[in-house]
Design a protein around this motif. Sequence first.
Motif, PDB file in Angstrom:
ATOM      1  N   PRO A  41     -63.708  10.402  51.569  1.00  9.89           N
ATOM      2  CA  PRO A  41     -63.925   9.049  52.247  1.00  9.89           C
ATOM      3  C   PRO A  41     -65.811   8.760  51.855  1.00  9.89           C
ATOM      4  O   PRO A  41     -66.086   7.695  51.923  1.00  9.89           O
ATOM      5  CB  PRO A  41     -63.222   9.820  53.385  1.00  9.89           C
ATOM      6  N   GLN A  55     -60.175  -1.825  55.735  1.00  6.82           N
ATOM      7  CA  GLN A  55     -59.546  -1.108  55.802  1.00  6.82           C
ATOM      8  C   GLN A  55     -58.616  -0.698  54.754  1.00  6.82           C
ATOM      9  O   GLN A  55     -57.968  -1.842  53.641  1.00  6.82           O
ATOM     10  CB  GLN A  55     -57.975  -1.366  56.501  1.00  6.82           C
ATOM     11  N   THR A  56     -57.460   0.237  54.017  1.00  9.16           N
ATOM     12  CA  THR A  56     -57.178   0.788  53.009  1.00  9.16           C
ATOM     13  C   THR A  56     -56.258   1.625  53.915  1.00  9.16           C
ATOM     14  O   THR A  56     -55.478   2.265  54.508  1.00  9.16           O
ATOM     15  CB  THR A  56     -58.590   2.211  52.964  1.00  9.16           C
ATOM     16  N   VAL A  57     -55.787   1.825  52.596  1.00 11.01           N
ATOM     17  CA  VAL A  57     -54.522   2.852  52.137  1.00 11.01           C
ATOM     18  C   VAL A  57     -54.742   3.795  50.842  1.00 11.01           C
ATOM     19  O   VAL A  57     -54.867   3.564  50.373  1.00 11.01           O
ATOM     20  CB  VAL A  57     -52.889   1.903  51.663  1.00 11.01           C
ATOM     21  N   VAL A  58     -54.537   4.852  51.775  1.00  4.49           N
ATOM     22  CA  VAL A  58     -54.643   6.324  50.911  1.00  4.49           C
ATOM     23  C   VAL A  58     -53.227   6.294  49.929  1.00  4.49           C
ATOM     24  O   VAL A  58     -52.849   7.066  50.946  1.00  4.49           O
ATOM     25  CB  VAL A  58     -55.403   7.111  50.934  1.00  4.49           C
ATOM     26  N   LEU A  71     -54.104  14.790  53.333  1.00  4.62           N
ATOM     27  CA  LEU A  71     -54.564  13.030  53.424  1.00  4.62           C
ATOM     28  C   LEU A  71     -54.467  12.196  55.073  1.00  4.62           C
ATOM     29  O   LEU A  71     -55.042  12.030  55.351  1.00  4.62           O
ATOM     30  CB  LEU A  71     -54.075  12.463  52.733  1.00  4.62           C
ATOM     31  N   ALA A  75     -57.134  10.795  57.230  1.00  7.61           N
ATOM     32  CA  ALA A  75     -57.493   9.037  57.921  1.00  7.61           C
ATOM     33  C   ALA A  75     -57.019   9.699  59.213  1.00  7.61           C
ATOM     34  O   ALA A  75     -57.824   8.522  59.609  1.00  7.61           O
ATOM     35  CB  ALA A  75     -55.975   8.986  57.531  1.00  7.61           C
ATOM     36  N   ASP A  78     -61.091   8.870  59.977  1.00  5.96           N
ATOM     37  CA  ASP A  78     -60.932   8.345  59.759  1.00  5.96           C
ATOM     38  C   ASP A  78     -60.956   6.797  59.464  1.00  5.96           C
ATOM     39  O   ASP A  78     -59.932   6.103  59.274  1.00  5.96           O
ATOM     40  CB  ASP A  78     -61.300   8.173  58.306  1.00  5.96           C
ATOM     41  N   ILE A  81     -58.999   4.951  57.021  1.00  8.47           N
ATOM     42  CA  ILE A  81     -58.092   4.482  56.258  1.00  8.47           C
ATOM     43  C   ILE A  81     -56.510   4.422  57.149  1.00  8.47           C
ATOM     44  O   ILE A  81     -56.758   5.195  58.571  1.00  8.47           O
ATOM     45  CB  ILE A  81     -57.718   5.627  56.250  1.00  8.47           C
ATOM     46  N   VAL A  84     -51.291   6.404  54.623  1.00 11.67           N
ATOM     47  CA  VAL A  84     -51.253   7.384  53.800  1.00 11.67           C
ATOM     48  C   VAL A  84     -49.590   6.558  53.564  1.00 11.67           C
ATOM     49  O   VAL A  84     -48.862   6.995  53.562  1.00 11.67           O
ATOM     50  CB  VAL A  84     -51.498   8.693  54.224  1.00 11.67           C
ATOM     51  N   SER A 289     -57.301  -3.357  62.155  1.00  8.77           N
ATOM     52  CA  SER A 289     -58.905  -2.898  61.223  1.00  8.77           C
ATOM     53  C   SER A 289     -60.127  -2.839  62.511  1.00  8.77           C
ATOM     54  O   SER A 289     -59.638  -4.002  62.979  1.00  8.77           O
ATOM     55  CB  SER A 289     -58.956  -2.918  59.704  1.00  8.77           C
TER      56      SER A 289
END
Length: 289
Positions: A41, A55-58, A71, A75, A78, A81, A84, A289
Amino acid sequence: MSGPETPGIVDAHHHLWVRARHPQHWIDPTTMAAIDDDFEPADLVPLARAAGVTQTVVVQSIAVEAETADLLGLAADDALIGGVVGWVDLTAGDVAERVDRLRAGPGGELLVGIRHLVQAETDPAYLDRPDVRRGIAAVGAAGLVFDLLVRRHQLPMAARLAHDLPEVRFVLDHLGKPAPADPAAGDWARSLRALAAAPNTTAKLSGLVTEVDGSPWTPQDLRPAVAHALDAFGPDRLMFGSDWPVCLLATAYQRWVEALSELLGHLGAAERASIWRHTARRVYRLGAS
């Protein structure tokens, strides 16, 4: 054009890995030297922030349930994120229970989807198999998205699946990996439209640069694929994904954001906002987010 005109981007597709914990055997250290490393990260945050990503999607990278648990734990700690997309064995008889166990662990509330590496399956009817379909139906019943990672020749099978399981939300990764110079691109275009005809499908504008033959590439190399995706799905069913760090095989994070911004520049502000943030938030049911 430096990038999207406002911050608040959702990166709906990236990866993280530490090879000592979860070996990435698919990485060829010779041809993939740019990603033959650990990616955590802290490596992503400055790149994402500089690009306006909030904002993210892992997404999982190996077919190991323990990776998904890790993961989710990352998340949970973090703020960047928001979700997931993990992995479970779709052919197991207890898919629902496996999902429940993941949700019961640290960060389990951030599990938003499941993915299997269908592109690596040699069975040409993999997504037609009853045991696989039962597993995917269980994923949908759990309120999760199923990410479709397929190659061009597998798109018709993915379209059958999406039409036959209308209660499941499907997201196509990397537009099914079109190759702009491939003479079979017409087959890809027809297959993509067949998939898009299922209203329970959306797609990611991600992973395109690594499909371009040769170097250097330009946004114009990608314009036909992006234009066809826009026509097939519409902006409200498309989302941005960086595919970082895999994208590093062909481009830097910021350059992909800038290239896609150029390719979407003819759209209206609301349409661009759908692709950069709203579609991902809606489909993956992400929190604020």
